[in-house]
Motif scaffolding. Structure first.
Motif, mmCIF file in Angstrom:
data_model
loop_
_atom_site.group_PDB
_atom_site.id
_atom_site.type_symbol
_atom_site.label_atom_id
_atom_site.label_comp_id
_atom_site.label_asym_id
_atom_site.label_seq_id
_atom_site.Cartn_x
_atom_site.Cartn_y
_atom_site.Cartn_z
ATOM 1 N N SER A 23 0.815 -1.215 0.000
ATOM 2 C CA SER A 23 0.000 0.000 0.000
ATOM 3 C C SER A 23 0.851 1.270 0.000
ATOM 4 N N ILE A 24 2.175 1.103 -0.095
ATOM 5 C CA ILE A 24 3.110 2.231 -0.109
ATOM 6 C C ILE A 24 3.722 2.338 -1.512
ATOM 7 N N ARG A 25 3.570 3.484 -2.129
ATOM 8 C CA ARG A 25 4.097 3.667 -3.492
ATOM 9 C C ARG A 25 5.594 3.375 -3.573
ATOM 10 N N GLN A 26 6.349 3.739 -2.537
ATOM 11 C CA GLN A 26 7.797 3.550 -2.571
ATOM 12 C C GLN A 26 8.179 2.077 -2.715
ATOM 13 N N TYR A 27 7.371 1.179 -2.176
ATOM 14 C CA TYR A 27 7.594 -0.261 -2.338
ATOM 15 C C TYR A 27 7.684 -0.604 -3.828
ATOM 16 N N TRP A 28 6.730 -0.104 -4.606
ATOM 17 C CA TRP A 28 6.673 -0.389 -6.036
ATOM 18 C C TRP A 28 7.782 0.351 -6.793
ATOM 19 N N GLU A 29 8.056 1.598 -6.395
ATOM 20 C CA GLU A 29 9.128 2.366 -7.039
ATOM 21 C C GLU A 29 10.470 1.656 -6.853
ATOM 22 N N ASP A 30 10.714 1.171 -5.646
ATOM 23 C CA ASP A 30 11.961 0.453 -5.381
ATOM 24 C C ASP A 30 12.038 -0.841 -6.185
ATOM 25 N N MET A 31 10.911 -1.525 -6.328
ATOM 26 C CA MET A 31 10.897 -2.759 -7.111
ATOM 27 C C MET A 31 11.216 -2.463 -8.572
ATOM 28 N N MET A 32 10.639 -1.410 -9.122
ATOM 29 C CA MET A 32 10.921 -1.044 -10.514
ATOM 30 C C MET A 32 12.382 -0.641 -10.685
ATOM 31 N N ALA A 33 12.951 0.020 -9.694
ATOM 32 C CA ALA A 33 14.378 0.382 -9.752
ATOM 33 C C ALA A 33 15.230 -0.888 -9.832
ATOM 34 N N GLY A 34 14.844 -1.926 -9.113
ATOM 35 C CA GLY A 34 15.554 -3.202 -9.180
ATOM 36 C C GLY A 34 15.432 -3.872 -10.537
ATOM 37 N N PHE A 35 14.283 -3.745 -11.179
ATOM 38 C CA PHE A 35 14.072 -4.333 -12.504
ATOM 39 C C PHE A 35 14.926 -3.645 -13.560
ATOM 40 N N GLN A 36 15.380 -2.432 -13.292
ATOM 41 C CA GLN A 36 16.141 -1.697 -14.296
ATOM 42 C C GLN A 36 17.486 -2.352 -14.605
ATOM 43 N N MET A 37 17.919 -3.283 -13.771
ATOM 44 C CA MET A 37 19.131 -4.050 -14.091
ATOM 45 C C MET A 37 18.889 -4.936 -15.310
ATOM 46 N N ILE A 38 17.648 -5.404 -15.458
ATOM 47 C CA ILE A 38 17.279 -6.286 -16.562
ATOM 48 C C ILE A 38 16.769 -5.474 -17.744
ATOM 49 N N SER A 39 15.963 -4.482 -17.435
ATOM 50 C CA SER A 39 15.311 -3.673 -18.453
ATOM 51 C C SER A 39 15.353 -2.214 -18.014
ATOM 52 N N PRO A 40 16.046 -1.356 -18.755
ATOM 53 C CA PRO A 40 16.241 0.019 -18.287
ATOM 54 C C PRO A 40 14.979 0.879 -18.264
ATOM 55 N N HIS A 41 13.916 0.449 -18.918
ATOM 56 C CA HIS A 41 12.693 1.252 -18.968
ATOM 57 C C HIS A 41 11.600 0.602 -18.131
ATOM 58 N N CYS A 42 11.591 0.933 -16.838
ATOM 59 C CA CYS A 42 10.589 0.417 -15.905
ATOM 60 C C CYS A 42 10.025 1.589 -15.126
ATOM 61 N N GLU A 43 8.720 1.579 -14.880
ATOM 62 C CA GLU A 43 8.128 2.673 -14.121
ATOM 63 C C GLU A 43 6.824 2.249 -13.460
ATOM 64 N N VAL A 44 6.485 3.000 -12.415
ATOM 65 C CA VAL A 44 5.162 2.895 -11.816
ATOM 66 C C VAL A 44 4.321 3.920 -12.565
ATOM 67 N N ALA A 45 3.420 3.456 -13.428
ATOM 68 C CA ALA A 45 2.624 4.355 -14.256
ATOM 69 C C ALA A 45 1.510 5.010 -13.453
ATOM 70 N N SER A 46 0.924 4.279 -12.514
ATOM 71 C CA SER A 46 -0.083 4.864 -11.621
ATOM 72 C C SER A 46 -0.175 4.024 -10.352
ATOM 73 N N PHE A 47 -0.649 4.678 -9.300
ATOM 74 C CA PHE A 47 -0.742 4.014 -7.999
ATOM 75 C C PHE A 47 -1.851 4.665 -7.192
ATOM 76 N N SER A 48 -2.639 3.843 -6.513
ATOM 77 C CA SER A 48 -3.612 4.359 -5.544
ATOM 78 C C SER A 48 -3.774 3.344 -4.428
ATOM 79 N N SER A 49 -3.981 3.879 -3.244
ATOM 80 C CA SER A 49 -4.217 3.044 -2.065
ATOM 81 C C SER A 49 -5.171 3.815 -1.163
#
Length: 169
Positions: A23-49
């Motif tokens: 329920s915390i946006r930063q959780y998803w932002e951090d996960m996408m940052a980790g995916f950037q090792m595999i794929s440089p174009h990763c983002e949280v396009a939208s989030f609501s909680s």
């Protein structure tokens, strides 16, 4: 004909902590940052909680050259995956949700159902995925490949969640 696969990830943390993390946006932002090792174009396009639950839309681009040869026969460009995760309001007995992934001009669909529930040891997230590919002769192989890769993704995300919760909550 679609193929289905169920996968359960077990966590030492309680279900409330898993839900709180998601329920915390930063959780998803951090996960996408980790995916950037595999794929440089990763983002949280939208989030609501809010009181109705959690909804997050993730976008990830995978270069065509990174795809398995079988997938390259179908995908003529880089693959842009849009993934949507939903979890309803927290229920200590069983929080339900859905997820889906889409690929523009992609040859199929991926949908799933998820449940978060408490266990004696902590919590479990059970996901049931359904992949359907609309390409004759290779559809079964591609569906199986999608589901196997999805299990690998869910395993990695479970490890990420355990670590993120230990460091942040």
């Amino acid at each position: 004909m679609a193929r289905r696969l169920s996968y359960s990830a077990r966590y030492p943390q309680p279900a409330e902590k898993l839900y709180e993390a998601q329920s915390i946006r930063q959780y998803w932002e951090d996960m996408m940052a980790g995916f950037q090792m595999i794929s440089p174009h990763c983002e949280v396009a939208s989030f609501s909680s809010d009181e109705t639950g959690i909804r997050v839309v993730l976008k990830q681009t995978i270069g065509r050259d990174q795809l398995p040869p079988l997938a390259q026969t179908v995908m003529k460009k880089d693959m842009v995956i849009t993934r949507e995760e939903r979890l309803g309001p927290f229920d200590p007995d069983n929080t339900k949700g859905t997820y889906s992934a889409s690929i523009p001009a992609g040859p199929g669909s991926l949908n799933g159902w998820q449940e978060l529930f408490a266990t004696e040891e902590g919590a479990t997230i059970r996901r049931t995925s359904e992949a359907k590919v609309f390409v004759p002769f290779v559809n079964g192989k591609l569906e199986q490949m999608i589901l196997i890769n999805l299990v690998d993704l869910f395993r990695a995300e479970a490890e990420y969640a355990k670590d993120w919760i230990n460091k942040n909550l």
